[in-house]
Design a protein around this motif. Sequence first.
Motif, short mmCIF file in Angstrom:
data_model
loop_
_atom_site.label_atom_id
_atom_site.label_comp_id
_atom_site.label_asym_id
_atom_site.label_seq_id
_atom_site.Cartn_x
_atom_site.Cartn_y
_atom_site.Cartn_z
N LYS A 63 123.77 -94.28 -22.52
CA LYS A 63 124.21 -95.42 -23.39
C LYS A 63 123.20 -96.69 -22.78
CE LYS A 63 129.15 -93.73 -23.53
NZ LYS A 63 130.43 -94.09 -23.39
N GLY A 64 123.40 -97.69 -24.06
CA GLY A 64 122.87 -98.70 -24.01
C GLY A 64 123.54 -100.07 -23.34
N VAL A 108 120.66 -99.48 -18.87
CA VAL A 108 121.35 -98.27 -19.45
C VAL A 108 121.91 -97.60 -18.31
CG1 VAL A 108 119.58 -97.41 -21.13
CG2 VAL A 108 119.35 -96.60 -18.72
N THR A 109 122.99 -96.73 -18.77
CA THR A 109 123.76 -95.81 -17.87
C THR A 109 123.56 -94.56 -18.34
OG1 THR A 109 125.80 -96.23 -19.36
CG2 THR A 109 125.61 -97.61 -17.53
N THR A 169 122.64 -95.69 -12.88
CA THR A 169 122.52 -97.09 -13.79
C THR A 169 121.16 -97.38 -13.54
OG1 THR A 169 123.21 -98.57 -12.01
CG2 THR A 169 125.03 -97.76 -13.52
N GLY A 170 120.38 -98.13 -14.61
CA GLY A 170 118.97 -98.45 -14.55
C GLY A 170 118.53 -98.99 -15.64
N SER A 214 114.40 -95.19 -15.61
CA SER A 214 114.55 -95.15 -14.15
C SER A 214 115.80 -95.56 -13.66
CB SER A 214 113.42 -96.22 -13.58
OG SER A 214 113.60 -96.09 -12.19
N VAL A 215 116.58 -94.52 -13.26
CA VAL A 215 118.09 -94.82 -12.97
C VAL A 215 118.28 -94.31 -11.51
CG1 VAL A 215 118.86 -94.62 -15.19
CG2 VAL A 215 118.65 -92.61 -14.16
#
Length: 348
Positions: free
Chosen positions: A95-96, A70-71, A44-45, A277-278
């Motif tokens: 995904k958004g 996002v994921t 996630t990020g 960035s996640v």
Amino acid sequence: MRRSTWILSGSAAVLVAASVVTRVVVYPSVHQLPDDTDSVFEYTGTASMLNAQALEAGDLANAFLNDIPVTLDRHVKVVDTDGGTAVISDDVVIKGPDDSELSTTSHRWAVDRKDLEDRPAPEGSEAEEHQGLVISWPLDPKEQDYTFWDPTTGSEAPAVYDRTEDVEGRDAYVFVINHEGPVADPAIQARFPEALPKEVLAGVAQSLPPEQQQFDPAMLELLPDMVPLTYAATTQRTAWVDSETGAVLNGTLEQAIVAQTEGPEGPVTLAPVNAMSVEGTEEGTKERADDADSAANLLWLVRTVIPLGLGGVAVILLALAVWLELKARRGAAGTEDGPSTSPAAATD
């Protein structure tokens, strides 16, 4: 040799053989990538990216979406095995905030089931060529640097061992990857335009936050009316890898993709088109640490406890067989050497 001794000796021999088979045959068969591997790694990020719909509508003020949540789900699955080679599907879906798909990429790799290095693709597998590691680390990772494959640029990247840390009670080797190069993934290339009018490109660049503006207005007059574009990516990854099993317990990913055009002295960066960035989720990290703990315990049992246990019982049975045999022989010897009684003496 008495029947009981034969039984005990035979049982001991069977247990020794079972111990050897467990260590030499069973352990290697379980210490490899399982043929039913099917796992999802969730990150996630935030991300910032071109808004294709706004761009097509000429809404340059909203042509770039900034810091949207996002994921990223990476789904890795073994789809086939051929001896020591596994064919892996590697699908990534981003995904958004409204759960809509922003991008997808799909790859298929052929890897060694133990060290997870590249292997020749089995016939008909449609696995892509690559060099080094691509989905994870070897099942017996070392505190050393590795060569990893970056699908975005289609090139090798060094995975540098940095340190060892504790992750949910597990010792984890921390590896860092810093890599850059032209975008080579067809699925990523298809997300971005091959060319843009220079006025649109200038408008997009000017709509970016000041810290992201890379477009030099003085270049505008030098560009053709329709500017051909290429793309380059910079990727930074950090992976926390379980020291006993090679499982990735946690990870971070920072990636930036910029639009470029060819200048007099080589590619010229015009503007960022995607930045992400996640990091792995806390729940996912805990689950993978628990799985690694269970896997490490199973391997310890098959590698050490069961073979030693079987061997120990075999030694006990063999010692018992020797003791019984010696005892029986001593009893027989005592009977043969003892005093005899004559019939005459018995009548006196």
